[in-house]
Write an enzyme that holds these catalytic residues in place. Structure first.
Site, short mmCIF file in Angstrom:
data_model
loop_
_atom_site.label_atom_id
_atom_site.label_comp_id
_atom_site.label_asym_id
_atom_site.label_seq_id
_atom_site.Cartn_x
_atom_site.Cartn_y
_atom_site.Cartn_z
N GLN A 167 46.57 -24.21 72.67
CA GLN A 167 47.12 -23.55 71.49
C GLN A 167 46.83 -22.06 71.48
O GLN A 167 47.61 -21.26 70.96
CB GLN A 167 46.57 -24.21 70.22
CG GLN A 167 47.02 -25.64 70.04
CD GLN A 167 48.54 -25.76 70.00
OE1 GLN A 167 49.19 -25.18 69.15
NE2 GLN A 167 49.09 -26.52 70.94
N HIS A 184 64.31 -23.17 18.05
CA HIS A 184 64.12 -24.46 18.71
C HIS A 184 64.10 -25.58 17.67
O HIS A 184 64.72 -26.65 17.85
CB HIS A 184 62.80 -24.49 19.49
CG HIS A 184 62.81 -23.73 20.77
ND1 HIS A 184 62.98 -22.37 20.84
CD2 HIS A 184 62.66 -24.15 22.06
CE1 HIS A 184 62.93 -21.98 22.10
NE2 HIS A 184 62.74 -23.05 22.88
N ASP A 233 53.89 -30.50 68.60
CA ASP A 233 54.67 -29.27 68.75
C ASP A 233 56.04 -29.52 69.33
O ASP A 233 57.02 -28.85 68.97
CB ASP A 233 53.93 -28.29 69.67
CG ASP A 233 52.86 -27.48 68.94
OD1 ASP A 233 52.83 -27.52 67.71
OD2 ASP A 233 52.08 -26.81 69.63
N GLU A 279 45.59 -25.17 60.62
CA GLU A 279 46.96 -25.64 60.81
C GLU A 279 46.98 -26.96 61.58
O GLU A 279 47.56 -27.95 61.16
CB GLU A 279 47.75 -24.57 61.57
CG GLU A 279 49.18 -24.98 61.90
CD GLU A 279 49.88 -23.98 62.79
OE1 GLU A 279 51.11 -24.06 62.91
OE2 GLU A 279 49.19 -23.12 63.39
N HIS A 280 46.37 -26.96 62.76
CA HIS A 280 46.29 -28.16 63.60
C HIS A 280 44.84 -28.62 63.65
O HIS A 280 43.95 -27.80 63.89
CB HIS A 280 46.75 -27.89 65.04
CG HIS A 280 48.11 -27.29 65.14
ND1 HIS A 280 48.31 -25.96 65.44
CD2 HIS A 280 49.34 -27.83 64.99
CE1 HIS A 280 49.62 -25.71 65.48
NE2 HIS A 280 50.27 -26.82 65.21
N HIS A 299 49.47 -19.38 72.53
CA HIS A 299 50.55 -18.90 71.68
C HIS A 299 50.54 -17.38 71.56
O HIS A 299 51.60 -16.76 71.47
CB HIS A 299 50.44 -19.52 70.28
CG HIS A 299 51.18 -20.80 70.13
ND1 HIS A 299 52.54 -20.86 69.93
CD2 HIS A 299 50.76 -22.09 70.15
CE1 HIS A 299 52.93 -22.12 69.83
NE2 HIS A 299 51.87 -22.88 69.97
#
Length: 441
Positions: free
Chosen positions: A250, A412, A352, A318-319, A253
């Protein structure tokens, strides 16, 4: 808790974010003012890419598909089948409802698809065709009528695999356009591109910031940042090679992708760090992965699973790859994560690329309040109500009238009063009057 390795300090990250924010703000203002002309100038400036129309023709799309071999196309089709299947299962879980909650009072909701979605597919560094599956297919399963996609050129031309994936997923409009200019063009609209209702898909820091600044004018899937991964492991569930591979897998990236090992074993922690050093000598993407690991990598040793759980929920990654003797403990008890990958047989790359869950997930601690992209992001759950009897209208009206008086909302209250008079035959005063008013028979 002991840190064997720490990442970049938070104040340095804040300064970088400020630079990105200012850059994006100026570019969005320029595109809003000048439309297509500004988009073209930015595309030439950042991607060295110029053409009369950035929308690809049917012939260009087919030419891209034709560049892929049959096995490539079968692999894309397999991945898209998994994503579509899971999205359809998610859609089936969201049902319209209608129920009579009181005699004569009917309440309900409908799940209504958005009319237009814009899907960004990253492709500057790597042609991330998987993002086409995740966004376009999910939108189409939700029932979105118009799906427009954008991806930057790759090596000076439309990326064949991305274009093929977009077309096979069902995109209605495919643009070869990247960066802030792509997000702004489909988010704001230009002379040649109609605006969309929601922007989805991952991207670099500038794409993410553009989406953030456009939020409110259009919807977005979530506030996204660089890819994050957290590996939770012990000596029973994993070894140094597995942990190192999953962290660097990862980290490649980009140079700002955090990768964190959280373990109860100092031996596993040191074995993992040694394996990372070894893998960085042979990994083809080592340049990106090394920068990310050196700058943002962390190694944390905790005393127990309970402490790892507490730390993991604070990180809100995230992961989260869980390779411990009891992964289900974390499934049952973790609350802050984008997606969990349980046991050594699975990994983040499966999610992914191919397994079927969506890979567009919350970063920068957004997992504290949202999940990732799913079919529900393209649906509006809209309520409706119907009163079917005079008695029900009058009864609800009396409660409503008194509650409006508590708040001082005379108008109202009169909405309720007129129905109590009309449908209940009861003599109630007009709002704001001290004395009752009797309506003519």
């Amino acid at each position: 808790m002991r840190h064997l390795k720490r990442g970049l300090a938070q104040d340095a990250r804040v300064e970088h974010n400020r630079t990105v924010r200012d850059t994006v703000e100026g570019i969005l203002a320029d595109i809003e003012a000048r439309g297509d002309d500004a988009v073209r100038e930015l595309s030439i400036r950042f991607d060295r890419w110029d053409r009369d129309s950035y929308r690809l023709t049917d012939a260009e799309i087919q030419a891209c598909i034709d560049q892929l071999n049959p096995q490539d196309l079968r692999d894309i089709e397999f991945a898209q089948t998994q994503v579509r299947n899971f999205a359809q299962i998610q859609r089936a879980s969201m049902t319209d409802v209608e129920v009579e909650t009181l005699p004569g009072v009917v309440l309900g909701h409908r799940n209504i698809p958005l009319n237009a979605a814009g899907c960004y597919v990253p492709g500057g560094k790597y042609p991330l065709l998987a993002s086409a599956h995740m966004s376009v297919i999910t939108a189409k399963v939700a029932g979105v009528k118009r799906v427009a996609t954008c991806a930057p050129p790759f090596n000076g031309a439309p990326a064949p695999a991305i274009v093929a994936a977009q077309a096979m997923a069902g995109a209605d409009e495919i643009y070869c356009l990247g960066g802030i200019q792509a997000v702004a063009a489909i988010g704001l609209g230009t002379q040649s591109i109609a605006p969309v209702d929601i922007l989805v898909g991952p991207g670099n820091a500038f794409v993410a910031e553009a989406k953030r600044q456009l939020f409110g004018r259009v919807g977005i899937d979530l506030f996204a940042g660089p890819t994050e991964t957290l590996v939770i492991a012990d000596e029973i569930g994993a070894d140094g090679e597995l942990c190192a591979t999953d962290l660097l897998g990862q980290a490649e990236h980009g140079p700002d992708s955090p990768a964190i090992l959280l373990t109860t074993s100092e031996k596993l922690a040191r074995d993992t760090m040694a394996e990372i050093d070894r893998l960085l000598t042979i990994l083809p993407t080592a340049d990106h992965a090394r920068k990310a690991w050196e700058t943002y990598g962390e190694v944390i040793v905790a005393d127990s699973d309970e402490e790892m759980l507490q730390i993991a929920d604070e990180i809100a990654s995230e992961h989260v790859q869980v390779m411990t003797r009891d992964p289900d403990y974390f499934l049952a008890n973790m609350t802050n994560y984008g997606a969990l990958f349980l046991g050594p047989r699975t990994n983040v790359a499966y999610g992914d690329k191919v397994i079927g869950t969506n890979h567009t997930l919350p970063t920068k601690k957004a997992a504290r309040y949202t999940g990732g992209l799913w079919v529900g992001k393209f649906l509006k759950t809209c309520t409706y109500q119907r009163v079917t009897s005079d008695a029900a209208s009058a009864m609800i009206g009396e409660y409503c009238s008194r509650l409006c008086a508590l708040e001082g909302f005379a108008g109202h209250g009169e909405q309720a009063n007129v129905r109590v008079r009309r449908y209940g035959g009861r003599n109630v005063p007009y709002a704001g009057r001290a004395e009752p008013v009797v309506e003519p028979a």
